[in-house]
Structure formats: structure tokens, C-alpha cells
Design an enzyme around this catalytic site. Structure first.
Site, PDB file in Angstrom:
ATOM      1  N   CYS A  41      59.291  58.429  17.571  1.00  0.00           N
ATOM      2  CA  CYS A  41      58.570  58.062  18.787  1.00  0.00           C
ATOM      3  C   CYS A  41      58.072  59.289  19.533  1.00  0.00           C
ATOM      4  O   CYS A  41      57.588  59.169  20.664  1.00  0.00           O
ATOM      5  CB  CYS A  41      59.438  57.192  19.704  1.00  0.00           C
ATOM      6  SG  CYS A  41      60.959  57.994  20.257  1.00  0.00           S
ATOM      7  N   GLN A  83      62.949  47.439  20.325  1.00  0.00           N
ATOM      8  CA  GLN A  83      61.539  47.777  20.470  1.00  0.00           C
ATOM      9  C   GLN A  83      60.875  46.757  21.393  1.00  0.00           C
ATOM     10  O   GLN A  83      61.019  45.547  21.205  1.00  0.00           O
ATOM     11  CB  GLN A  83      60.845  47.773  19.103  1.00  0.00           C
ATOM     12  CG  GLN A  83      61.346  48.832  18.133  1.00  0.00           C
ATOM     13  CD  GLN A  83      60.885  50.240  18.476  1.00  0.00           C
ATOM     14  OE1 GLN A  83      60.205  50.459  19.477  1.00  0.00           O
ATOM     15  NE2 GLN A  83      61.269  51.204  17.656  1.00  0.00           N
ATOM     16  N   ASP A 101      65.666  56.234  12.520  1.00  0.00           N
ATOM     17  CA  ASP A 101      64.888  55.837  13.700  1.00  0.00           C
ATOM     18  C   ASP A 101      65.547  56.434  14.940  1.00  0.00           C
ATOM     19  O   ASP A 101      66.123  55.726  15.757  1.00  0.00           O
ATOM     20  CB  ASP A 101      64.809  54.310  13.793  1.00  0.00           C
ATOM     21  CG  ASP A 101      63.891  53.835  14.911  1.00  0.00           C
ATOM     22  OD1 ASP A 101      63.170  54.668  15.489  1.00  0.00           O
ATOM     23  OD2 ASP A 101      63.908  52.629  15.215  1.00  0.00           O
ATOM     24  N   GLU A 158      75.489  54.258  14.108  1.00  0.00           N
ATOM     25  CA  GLU A 158      74.926  54.142  15.450  1.00  0.00           C
ATOM     26  C   GLU A 158      76.008  54.552  16.447  1.00  0.00           C
ATOM     27  O   GLU A 158      77.178  54.204  16.285  1.00  0.00           O
ATOM     28  CB  GLU A 158      74.481  52.702  15.710  1.00  0.00           C
ATOM     29  CG  GLU A 158      74.150  52.345  17.129  1.00  0.00           C
ATOM     30  CD  GLU A 158      72.998  53.144  17.689  1.00  0.00           C
ATOM     31  OE1 GLU A 158      73.166  53.687  18.808  1.00  0.00           O
ATOM     32  OE2 GLU A 158      71.946  53.233  17.029  1.00  0.00           O
TER      33      GLU A 158
END
Length: 269
Positions: free
Chosen positions: A221, A97, A195, A147
Site C-alpha cells: 500500500c 480492506q 500484505d 499475524e
């Protein structure tokens, strides 16, 4: 940079909070040539060790760092305050971020809404370099992260080792395939943190309904894909309890949104 201008697709500047230096990634439309590498060395030398230059592109592995500092490497780092503080690092080209102050707000909000306890087992999807995983692991029984980016998984494992965190496990996998494997093995989790990138989590709602026992925190987002995914999650047994926007990019149209969902059967039990 003038001699690379015709082949320069984009340029990314990264400030390293750990030592207040800067990384610059030059994305080229073709593989680097000797003149490009020479130009990168010259550019780095002009800053007396305060700049690391990388050359990257879609069809070749990233090269660098080109730097005036012989100890230069590919790692950027930051500290997450707390008791104890956490040292996090990631590789140039990996995701972090960009607004450090608002990222701390995101982490605090996720912690407040998950409320981890030593008996909880948490699944962290699109976990990156462990931005949420490490903080959650400090108060929970275990954290399992998934991930797809190899450099991010390397960073997450390294961050746990550096901070002496032993109750985490990270899987390098496309997230949906990783979740399918967990579901096939009969695994479930008290809480799930997601996320995802801008495209959100299409098609993931049935899997998440199966894997999640109590609550899900969704960090988004993109409001459009968030609305689509929330509708699918509601159809698969979740209820929206809280929504909190976080202004990650002030004075722009971009917005981070954190949503707390709970399993409907858990709410009424």
C-alpha cells in the site's frame, strides 16, 4: 458528541457489508467516563439499531458495542463470491480492506498469480483475518498464516471453522519473529503471500529468500517502501516478473500494488 469533542482524537466509520449497518469508533484521549458511555448509548438509540458505537483509545481497551439492538456484537462480516462462497468476519477495530469491490480484485489477482494446487504449501504473512488465506486454502495443500494482531488471528481461526476449512494454521506473532522460528525449524514454502502495513517489510528479505522455494506475491500500500523492499528481495535471489496497480482509493494519491516475484534459480532451472 459535543460533550466529548474536547477529548475526541479521531472518529472511524465502518460499514458492515453483512447487514448494512454502521459501526462508529470514537478514539478518545482519555479513558471513558460515565457521561461518555451515556452519550454513546444515546447516539446509538437515535438510529434504531442501525449503529453500533465503540469507545477506544491508546491506553485502554475498546468498550462497546453501545447499541439499541440487544443482539449487537463486535463482529462485522462480508461474503467472498466463489464455489463455494466464503463468509468472512472480523472484529471492530481490526483491519479489513475498505473497498470491497477492489478487494475482490486483489484476491482474484493473488489467486491467478499464485496458482495454488493441492500439493502446494503456502505462507501468508500479515494474514489478518484470512482475506487471502481462506481462498488460497481451498485450492492448496496447506496455508500457514502469521499475524501480530490477536483479534485478527481469532477472526482467521473463526472464519476457517465457519467455512469448514481444515488445512490452515495461524500463528499470533510479530511477523519477523514468526519467520525466524520457521527458518530455524527448516521450514520452506512453495509460495509466500505478503500484505504488510505501510512500513513494508524492512529486514525481511534474507528470511524470505530462505523460506520461499518458488514465488512470492507482495501486496503493498506504499510505493516507496515497496521499492525499498523489492531492491532487497532482488539482492536475496528473487526476480520481479509482474507488477499490477490496483486503485483501492480512487481520486486519491494512495495506491495498492501487487508484485509477483520468483526465485531466480527457479526461473532458469
Amino acid at each position: 458528541l459535543e460533550q466529548m469533542a474536547d477529548h475526541l482524537k479521531e472518529m472511524e466509520l465502518l460499514r458492515d457489508p453483512g447487514n448494512d449497518s454502521v459501526c462508529i469508533i470514537l478514539y478518545l484521549s482519555r479513558k471513558p467516563r460515565a457521561a461518555d458511555r451515556k452519550a454513546a448509548v444515546y447516539l446509538a438509540a437515535e438510529t434504531e439499531g442501525k449503529l453500533r458505537v465503540f469507545l477506544s483509545g491508546s491506553d485502554f481497551a475498546m468498550e462497546g458495542p453501545f447499541s439499541d439492538d440487544p443482539a449487537a456484537n463486535t463482529i462485522l462480516s462480508m461474503t467472498i463470491p466463489g464455489r463455494p462462497p466464503l463468509d468472512l468476519s472480523w472484529e471492530a477495530g481490526g483491519f479489513c480492506q475498505v473497498n470491497h469491490g477492489q478487494n475482490l480484485q486483489l484476491i482474484q489477482l493473488v489467486m491467478e498469480w499464485v496458482q495454488p494446487t493441492p500439493v502446494m504449501h503456502i505462507l501468508d504473512l500479515y494474514c489478518g483475518m484470512g482475506n487471502f488465506s481462506l481462498k488460497l486454502a481451498g485450492s492448496s495443500g496447506s496455508v500457514y498464516g502469521i499475524e501480530s494482531q490477536g483479534s485478527a488471528v481469532r477472526s482467521a481461526r473463526r472464519n476457517c471453522a465457519v467455512n469448514n476449512i481444515l488445512n490452515t494454521e495461524f500463528l499470533k506473532s510479530e511477523v519477523q519473529k514468526g519467520c525466524e522460528g520457521l527458518a530455524s525449524a527448516g521450514k520452506t514454502f512453495d509460495a509466500i503471500v505478503c500484505d504488510p502495513p505501510r512500513q513494508g517489510m524492512p529486514g525481511m528479505a534474507p528470511l524470505l529468500g530462505h523460506l520461499c522455494r518458488r514465488q512470492l506475491v507482495y501486496v503493498s500500500c506504499d510505493p516507496a517502501t515497496l521499492c525499498r523492499d523489492l531492491a532487497a528481495l532482488i539482492e536475496n535471489g528473487f526476480m520481479v516478473r509482474k507488477i499490477q496497480p490496483v486503485d483501492m482509493f480512487p481520486q486519491t494519491r494512495h495506491l495498492e500494488t501487487v508484485t509477483l516475484l520468483e526465485k531466480a534459480d527457479d526461473i532458469y532451472s
